[in-house]
Structure formats: C-alpha cells, structure tokens
Design a protein around this motif. Structure first.
Motif, mmCIF file in Angstrom:
data_model
loop_
_atom_site.group_PDB
_atom_site.id
_atom_site.type_symbol
_atom_site.label_atom_id
_atom_site.label_comp_id
_atom_site.label_asym_id
_atom_site.label_seq_id
_atom_site.Cartn_x
_atom_site.Cartn_y
_atom_site.Cartn_z
ATOM 1 N N HIS A 90 -8.154 2.121 2.164
ATOM 2 C CA HIS A 90 -9.865 2.035 1.417
ATOM 3 C C HIS A 90 -10.508 0.260 1.772
ATOM 4 C CE1 HIS A 90 -8.139 1.386 -2.371
ATOM 5 N NE2 HIS A 90 -7.827 2.339 -2.098
ATOM 6 N N LEU A 91 -11.572 0.591 1.210
ATOM 7 C CA LEU A 91 -12.351 -0.493 0.737
ATOM 8 C C LEU A 91 -12.154 -1.611 0.019
ATOM 9 C CD1 LEU A 91 -16.456 -0.497 1.183
ATOM 10 C CD2 LEU A 91 -14.669 -1.334 2.504
ATOM 11 N N GLY A 125 -18.442 11.143 -2.256
ATOM 12 C CA GLY A 125 -19.135 10.720 -1.655
ATOM 13 C C GLY A 125 -19.964 9.439 -0.708
ATOM 14 N N ASN A 126 -19.437 8.186 -1.475
ATOM 15 C CA ASN A 126 -19.918 7.134 -1.310
ATOM 16 C C ASN A 126 -18.227 6.848 -0.660
ATOM 17 O OD1 ASN A 126 -18.199 7.011 -3.565
ATOM 18 N ND2 ASN A 126 -19.905 6.232 -4.927
ATOM 19 N N ALA A 127 -17.579 7.300 -0.455
ATOM 20 C CA ALA A 127 -16.347 6.425 -0.072
ATOM 21 C C ALA A 127 -16.476 6.081 1.423
ATOM 22 C CB ALA A 127 -14.924 7.423 -0.196
ATOM 23 N N VAL A 128 -15.759 4.600 2.072
ATOM 24 C CA VAL A 128 -16.424 4.160 2.948
ATOM 25 C C VAL A 128 -15.363 3.486 3.999
ATOM 26 C CG1 VAL A 128 -17.162 2.607 4.221
ATOM 27 C CG2 VAL A 128 -18.555 3.054 2.161
ATOM 28 N N ILE A 132 -1.515 1.984 8.968
ATOM 29 C CA ILE A 132 -2.251 1.577 8.248
ATOM 30 C C ILE A 132 -1.828 0.112 9.377
ATOM 31 C CG2 ILE A 132 -0.459 0.403 5.617
ATOM 32 C CD1 ILE A 132 -0.098 3.202 4.775
ATOM 33 N N SER A 133 -0.757 -0.350 8.837
ATOM 34 C CA SER A 133 -0.361 -1.402 9.752
ATOM 35 C C SER A 133 -1.189 -1.777 10.608
ATOM 36 C CB SER A 133 0.816 -1.371 10.202
ATOM 37 O OG SER A 133 1.075 -0.647 11.246
ATOM 38 N N PRO A 193 0.655 -1.222 -0.020
ATOM 39 C CA PRO A 193 0.066 0.144 0.019
ATOM 40 C C PRO A 193 0.524 0.965 0.167
ATOM 41 C CG PRO A 193 -0.645 -1.691 2.119
ATOM 42 C CD PRO A 193 0.788 -2.194 0.869
ATOM 43 N N ASN A 194 0.318 2.155 -0.453
ATOM 44 C CA ASN A 194 1.108 3.318 -0.749
ATOM 45 C C ASN A 194 0.975 4.028 0.845
ATOM 46 O OD1 ASN A 194 0.985 2.928 -3.667
ATOM 47 N ND2 ASN A 194 -0.086 4.472 -3.836
ATOM 48 N N VAL A 195 2.174 4.579 0.929
ATOM 49 C CA VAL A 195 2.069 5.462 3.283
ATOM 50 C C VAL A 195 1.310 6.796 2.104
ATOM 51 C CG1 VAL A 195 4.245 4.414 3.206
ATOM 52 C CG2 VAL A 195 4.490 5.913 2.057
ATOM 53 N N THR A 196 0.680 7.181 1.767
ATOM 54 C CA THR A 196 -0.360 8.205 1.595
ATOM 55 C C THR A 196 -0.913 8.315 2.057
ATOM 56 O OG1 THR A 196 -1.621 7.476 -0.220
ATOM 57 C CG2 THR A 196 0.461 8.454 -1.203
#
Length: 887
Positions: free
Chosen positions: A68-69, A541-544, A143-144, A61-64
């Motif tokens: 996400h789902l 607006g539909n990101a969870v 993230i971890s 995963p990017n450390v940004t």
RNA sequence: GGGCGCAUAGCUCAGCGGUAGAGCGCUGCUCUUACAAAGCAGAUGUCACAGGUUCAAAUCCUGUUGUGCCCACCA
C-alpha cells in the motif's frame, strides 16, 4: 503519445536536434530502466568488496497481499538513502525479503477457504500449509512487481523469506540458545486468547478500545455474611474461587477467612485479604476468577486458590448447568437475569464505558484464559536493549521517540511466543512419553521412538522477524556477508512497529551478536494519510493502490510527493493533486534538460575559468554549491521533506526559471559567451540531476545519461562542491557579489513586471523603454532584462510616460498615453502607505534605548537598512506620484 | 488513569526569539521560439484563547479550551 521531436527554431551554433519529446512519458522509460539497473547488477552487494559497507534491511512486507502507500513511502525513503550512499562509494546493501506474517497470512488464507465453504480443518495441517505456500507464491510475486515499479534498489539475489531454510535454521538456533540459557521457558499463565483465531497472542497484539458494557453489582453470600462485588463480565462468576478485600478494610475484616455462598452455584468461596484491592474503588470487594483474569490469577497464586475454567477455546460456557453451551455474551445476560431473579443484582450501570481488549488481527474481544505456553524471559534482554539506546550506541530519530521506547523496554512483561496456529515456525521441542521435554536445535536429530511428539504450536511471527538484521546475512553461519554487513547502518521504519519489531530486533541482535546492536540509527517515519489527514483504510474508502498513481503520473511523481511530505516521525498526508504537481515537476526537469541540450549544454572538458564567467553563471554556480551542502545536511538528519523542497525550489525557480531565462539572450547571441554558459548549464544540470536522483531515480537517469553520455547516474559520484578554475576557493566556488547582483536583477524585473501587469499590458506587448543603469552593476544584464520584460529600444520619438527607479536603476517606459493613471496612482499610494508604516515602525525601534542596548548588532543593522530602504522608497514613490500626469 | 504531541492562508503542512512561508487551491492576463503538465502578476492569516518573561514572542514559561497518538491488571 510521443510528439514529433522538435528542433530549436533559433538554432544557434550549439543547437542540435534533440530526440526528447516535449512531454515526459514515465511509462515509456521507467520499466526498461529498472530492468537495466538490475541486469547490470548495480544493486548487488559484494561481501568481498573493500569499500565501506552500508547496510539497510527492508522491513519485510507481509505476504498477505500487495503493498500500500505506506510501503511506497517507506521504500522511497530507504531507496533514497541507499542510492545516495551507493553514489558516495559505499558497498551498499539493501536487503530485500518478506515476512510470513503467521497469524495475518493464516487468516487471509482461511478467508479464501471460507469462500469455498471450507475450513482449514477440512484440509488438515499439511495440506493447509501447502495452500498457504501457494498463496505466498502469488502474493510475493505481486509484491516484488510493485517494488520494481517503485524503483527499489534492492539486492534481489539476496532476497529472503522468514520461513525459508536458512532463516528457519536461525530461528531454531536462537530458540535453543535462549532455552539453554533459561531465557525461554514453558509455563501456565493467563494469556490473551482470541476465540476467533483460536490462539494465544502477545500483549501488544491486543488493541484496547472503549466499549460500552454493563457494570452490575452482585450480592454474594447469605444472611449476615454478604458483600457486594461488581463486574462487567458476569459470566466469569461461575469460575470465582474467592472474594478479595483489602487487609485494612474495616468493613470486611469480620468476613476475611470466612466462606460465603457463590450465587447460582452450590459452591462456597473464601473471602481473602489482598493488598492488590483498592478499598476506595467500588465496594472495595472484588470477585476473584483466577482462570479468566490476569490479576485474579495472581491473587489466586498468593492465596493458593483453585483455578476453575468456565469457558472453552470458543468462549462457550463449559460449566455443567443451565448456562452450559452458551456463548459468553449469551451467558452474560442469562446470568444477570438469573441473578436478578434471585434479587442479587443491587445496582446496574448501563452503558458503562470501559476499555476492552480486541485481537489486533480480527477485532474479536479477547478472552483472558489460563493456558500452557512458551515464554521469553525478557528482563535481561530488554535491559540490554534499553541500555544500547541509553548509552548512545543506538540513536533513535526523531529523538522524542526514545521516551516511548524506554517506557516499553523498561516495563516489559514476559513475551508469549507460542501460537496455536499452523502457519509459522514450529516450536523445536519434543515431549516424551514420560513428560520429558527436549529442545532440539538445527541439525540435531529429534528424539525418536514410542510416544515422542513435537510441540504442535508455532512461534509468534515477530520471533523470526526479530532476527532479520542478521538471519538474512546467513547467521548462524559465520558468513562473509555477516562479517561485512552486520551491523546494519540504519533502520528506516514506521513508528507503529517500534515495539513489535524494532525492540525485538534490538533484544535479539544484542543477544545473538555478542552485544553488537543491529543498527546504529533508527529513523522512524510516520503513517501515510489522505489529503485531509485522515487515516487510510479500505473500509473508509480512501485507501489508494500505489500502482494506480504510478500508472497515471509515474513512479517518480509518487516518490517525490511522498518524500516531500516526510517530516521525521510525523504522519504524511498525500492527495492525488499533489502527485500531479510532482508529475509536473518531473516534466519540468525533462523540458529544462531539453532546452539545455538544444542549446548545447555539455559536461565535456573543464569548467571555464572564473574570469570568463558572467555574473549569471557565477551566481548559479554559487547557489548550486549552497544547495549541495544543504541537501547533504538534510540527508544526514533524515529530513526528506526539507531536502526535497530545497531541490524543488532550486531546480524549478533558480535553474529552470531565472538562470534559463537570464541566459537565453546569451545562448541566442552565440559565440564564446554561449559556449561558456552552455558548459555552466551542463554542469549545473549534471549536479542537480545527481542530487535529485535518489528521490526521482527514473527521470534523472533518462536525462543524465543523455546529457553526459555516461553509463548510469545510479553509479555516478554523489555531488560535492563544484570548483571553478581560477577562483580563489578550495572548498567550493562561492560568489556573494554575484548572488547580490542577480538578486537585484530579479528585483528590477519583478518590479517592472508588476507595473506592466498593473497597467494591464499584455505579457507579450512590446514597449519602448530606456534603461538608465549607470552606476549599477546591471549594465551587463540589459539585454536579458529587455528580453524578459519585452522592452524595445527607445526610438527617436520616445516619450517617457512612466519611470521606475528600482534598486538604483531607472527604467523609463513609453506607454504612449496608454497608461492608466488612476490605477498607477492607487498602486503608488498603497506602496507609499506601506513604506511610511515601515518607516514609522523602524524609527520607533531605533529610538528605543533598551533595544539599542540589548539587541545584537546584526539585528540593529538590519533595522537600519530597513529604515533606509523605506526612506528611499518614500522619496522614490513621492517623486513618481508627482510625475504622474493629471488625470 | 498516566505519558507524548499538535492547534499558523480555503486544504495539508514548514517556520520555533528579531519585517508571516511552501505546495495545492483561488483571481486576472498570456500559446513571450524548453515546458499550457507552462509563464507572469495578484488576493487571502488578531500564527486557538488568557496571562507572564523579554528591548523584541507564532517562536520561551504558566494556565484554559479543542484535537490526535501511545501506554495502563481498577474489578
């Protein structure tokens, strides 16, 4: 919210109080279980083990920011695969780590700085990079933490980061090798320049979308010697160094070789003949701006044209004159206006929809620009990457994706790998005072002395992630881990990074590891979407945040929902209601296990001899073995949706519903029969929990350890077919007769329930009934059926008012005049009509010569059976209708 | 401009040659001693359209329409 532990009110001989609350509370068990798994080292991978290895890397995963789902989805699949392999006895490595994500992370941190009113230049390179490391620390921790919540069984002790010491060594090593092999070179070419990020980006980092622009046609030249060219980027005309026409184009033959006046400048430019020009398109004459267009650059090369750059890195006009200092868009309209004033605009088309490249990171319109950059010569690498799939050494799943892969690797342009950024692997090349270029590998001293400087650019972030399958194992050192765990077994990742990442790993893996591909299977999954199939995005607006749903419903619920939607290579919709449904499933598993424990379910000792098993026991064991086989087959094919669905229905419908309900009377009856069923239920639950564990690790761990008293299901054996002592099977117990028998019981029960429901009887209302089961195999199930159907024994005054012959048995009910005759008549009439229709259809079919001649016997038999059933139904229903009292 | 895919129950999707399926939603009735986060019963589909192949088509072929994705240096 834990309730008082309940005790079985019907405390039979095997009942014991249970400590399990009536509702599953994921929050109470998940955290501690995960930490215990890690402490006990279940997820560690031992390179010295003599077990066969199974390796899978995390797509770092990017450390940004946070996961996400989509990550939750991907991790669920990888975790399920690796947990199963671990249970199967493989030395399993799920390699964790993160990606420094050069341009993405730099942008995020720059945005943070901007909030403080600063730019990276205010800090300077060193301080800025320091700042990004700080960000990485925070984001990486987040993230971890999320991965732990998800239950990811990764080997934490092996966690890597694409910019850590070892991986940087790997980057330098391969850079040097490629450089020495002349597969990396430096050249001035037209590159995709992002005027916002101020860096070059590679071709795939450009996203094309249709934008509305304006196509203007401009008359070049004076007097007789004019021609018309068209452009959507009028500002580039300042850098035109030719007009090109097709060599065979009669309209322009007289002009080829002539010089014509370039408007708004004091320059004249040649008309050149070049086969690249399509004479059919537009006017057949093309303005040539070698410094700002890739095609034009090539035309320029062929005709030895000068390159005149007209914009700086911010896309601001640098050409002295009225337009100098204007932004490209400003200049565009100013130049069109100026040309119009001169009467040189001969046509305009607005809006003109055309495909325009944008920076995939910041959406800024790309400006093609001539620039000196580092490149990877991909042809030989891509050839090998294509061949590995073509010759079957690497399989892409689902197979349809192979075509995309080939299209890409077979038509690849050289890869621009240098980035004008500060965050990333600095290019290991030094330039000397006299133009010397020295590439330095790891552990080599860079040249020192006056005038030597290191290249200021960094490498494309995908350069280091392309090494991930072996750099994480210690390469270039020949470590034990590398020997043990390379190649990886399978790569599970999204189809969206097939080119960015997968193809690059293929190229680098084959190159660095002497032709051994980095993995033998590529399992591509889709993208997570919302419940309406819409793409998830913050702006829409539909990101969870996966944590929200894990908090509310538990990690298992989220994981199960995601797995259940995972059809290979296609996108996965998910909605909160569905997660709730999975939460209910987890709760169901919980309560079914409670029931089992209250009734003394056990895994102690051998299974009872086949002769002791009831038909119900034999049926569920037989079904269990089918499911074991089915689930295995689905796993081998990465059919997560199918395996999850199969387990869902087996567990809920067959075990928790039918088996439990049919066995209740046995359990309540106590004695040896109850002991036998308790042992069988223990076995079925044990296997079912193990089958479910890879997908829903937490609830299964909590219950399995309680049920079996063993250490952990994480290290339990993956189920194989169950053997029953005394049964004539060596490859797993199966019993077709028992399956048929229980199927019949189910039919009878369902039919009588339907009748009861149609008659408006309350579910709990007891009805006197006489069951005639002579000549059927159902006698043994009478007690169970009576219990399920709330049927009382028939008394002295029993008067059958309804009689249902089903599956050879007859169930006579005394409804004491409460029967709704009209309702029953309607229901029967409907059934009769259906049966008659069925009879007509099947009769027609069986009367068809062609059908009889050509259809396989199996099908014909099936139709015959259907006809017989329909005929029997007609007789039965007609009899019932006649028996109905007059209204 | 090329390539790939998809159109099936209100929603999201399985099925891919032999009686239309699942989850969620919907309608009734139930606290039936594991679970109301449950149980039981029920309703709902010219399987986009038009042709064709076949004894048989949601399933195979062709075309049409709609829709999504990937790739592309036509100014």
């Amino acid at each position: 919210m834990t309730e008082t532990p309940q005790q079985s009110p019907t405390a039979g001989p095997n009942s014991t109080p249970t400590e399990l609350p009536t509702q599953y509370a994921p929050a109470d068990v998940e955290g501690p279980l995960y930490e215990r798994w890690v402490e006990r080292g279940y997820f560690d991978a031992d390179a010295k083990s003599d077990k066969d290895p199974f390796t899978v890397v995390i797509p770092p995963p990017n450390v940004t920011g946070s996961l996400h789902l989509g990550h939750a989805f991907e991790h669920t699949l990888i975790d399920a695969v690796t947990r199963r392999k671990r249970m199967q006895g493989f030395e399993t490595l799920w390699q964790p780590g993160m990606d420094h994500a050069g341009i993405a992370t730099q942008n995020v941190v720059e945005r943070e700085l901007a909030k403080e009113g600063k730019s990276r230049h205010d800090l300077g390179r060193e301080a800025f990079v320091e700042r990004v490391w700080q960000w990485k620390g925070e984001s990486g921790g987040q993230i971890s933490g999320q991965m732990r919540r998800l239950g990811d069984g990764v080997a934490w002790s092996r966690e890597r980061f694409t910019m850590d010491e070892g991986l940087s060594q790997a980057v330098q090593t391969i850079f040097k090798r490629l450089y020495d092999d002349e597969l990396i070179y430096r050249a001035e070419r037209i590159i995709n320049w992002c005027p916002r990020c101020l860096t070059a980006i590679s071709d795939i980092e450009v996203e094309y979308q249709d934008d509305d622009g304006e196509l203007v046609s401009i008359r070049y030249g004076e007097g007789e010697e004019t021609l018309v060219v068209a452009t959507t980027r009028a500002e580039t005309m300042l850098g035109d160094t030719a007009v090109a026409v097709h060599p065979e184009d009669e309209r322009y033959k007289h002009l080829v070789g002539k010089q014509i006046k370039l408007p708004l400048t004091d320059r004249t430019i040649p008309v050149v003949a070049d086969a690249h020009v399509d004479p059919e398109f537009g006017t057949g004459a093309v303005k040539v701006t070698p410094a700002h267009d890739p095609n034009d650059f090539e035309i320029g090369q062929r005709h030895d044209l000068p390159n005149i750059a007209v914009m700086d890195e911010h896309a601001v006009i640098t050409v002295p004159g009225p337009f100098q200092g204007q932004d490209r868009l400003e200049a565009r309209s100013a130049i069109v206006a100026a040309l119009r004033a001169e009467g040189r605009i001969v046509a305009e088309k607005r809006p003109y929809t055309h495909s325009v490249g944008h920076c995939s990171r910041c959406k800024t319109t790309i400006e093609p620009r001539l620039s000196m950059q580092w490149w990877v010569k991909v042809a030989p690498l891509a050839k090998a990457a294509g061949d590995a799939v073509r010759d079957g050494r690497v399989k892409i799943h689902p197979q349809e994706m192979e075509k995309r892969y080939f299209d890409w690797v077979d038509n690849l342009h050289d890869w621009c790998i240098s980035r004008q950024l500060w965050w990333g692997h600095r290019i290991p090349v030094w330039y000397g005072p006299n133009g010397e270029v020295v590439c330095v590998g790891p552990d080599e001293e860079p040249p020192t002395g006056e005038g030597w400087t290191q290249d200021t650019d960094v490498l494309d972030t995908w350069f280091s992630s392309g090494l991930w399958p072996f750099s994480t194992l210690g390469w270039p050192e020949q470590t034990e881990s590398l020997a043990k765990f390379y190649p990886n077994s399978v790569l599970v990742t999204g189809y969206d990074i097939l080119f960015f990442w997968v193809a690059r790993m293929m190229m680098f893996g084959l190159y660095a590891m002497d032709g051994t591909p980095p993995f033998h299977t590529i399992a591509l999954h889709g993208m997570v979407r919302d419940q309406f199939g819409k793409k998830m995005s913050k702006s829409f607006g539909n990101a969870v945040n996966p944590l929200d749903w894990m908090d509310k419903y538990g990690s298992d619920a989220l994981r199960f929902t995601l797995a259940r939607g995972a059809n290979p290579g296609v996108d996965v919709p998910i909605g909160e209601d569905w997660v709730q449904g999975s939460r209910n499933f987890a709760n169901k598993i919980w309560n079914a296990t409670r029931f089992a424990l209250m009734n003394g379910a056990t895994v102690e000792g051998p299974l009872p001899d086949a002769s002791e098993l009831s038909a119900t026991d034999r049926w569920i064991l037989s079904r269990l073995n089918s499911v074991v086989a089915e689930v295995d087959a689905y796993y081998e094919d990465y059919q997560f949706a199918k395996l999850s669905d199969a387990l869902f229905h087996f567990a809920w419908d067959e075990v928790f519903d039918w088996y439990v309900e049919l066995s209740k009377t046995t359990f309540m009856g106590g004695g040896r029969a109850a002991e036998v069923s308790a042992r069988v239920l223990g076995e079925v639950l044990d296997v079912t929990l193990r089958l479910l564990h890879p997908v829903v690790p937490f609830v299964t761990e909590a219950l399995w350890t309680t049920l079996t008293g063993k250490e952990s299901v994480v290290i339990a054996d993956w189920p194989t077919a169950v053997l029953v002592p005394g049964a004539d099977t060596t490859d797993g117990f199966r019993d077709q007769d028992a399956e048929k028998e229980i199927e019949t019981v189910q039919q009878v029960v369902t039919e009588v329930r339907r009748f009861r429901s149609d008659q408006g009887l309350q579910p709990g209302q007891r009805v006197p009934a006489r069951l005639d089961l002579t000549g059927t195999a159902l006698a043994a199930h009478e007690a169970a059926m009576r219990s399920l159907l709330r049927l009382q024994p028939a008394g002295e005054d029993f008067a059958a008012t309804a009689s249902l012959p089903v599956a050879g048995a007859t169930v006579a009910l005394d409804l004491s005049g409460a029967i709704d005759i009209e309702a029953e008549r309607k229901r029967l009439a409907k059934d009769l009509a259906a049966a008659e229709k069925e009879k007509a259809q099947t009769t027609a079919k069986l009367g068809n010569e062609a059908f009889l001649a050509k259809a396989p016997d199996k099908v014909v038999d099936k139709i015959r059976t259907r006809l017989e059933t329909a005929e029997a139904d007609i007789v039965r229903i007609t009899a019932q209708l006649e028996r109905l009292p007059k209204a």
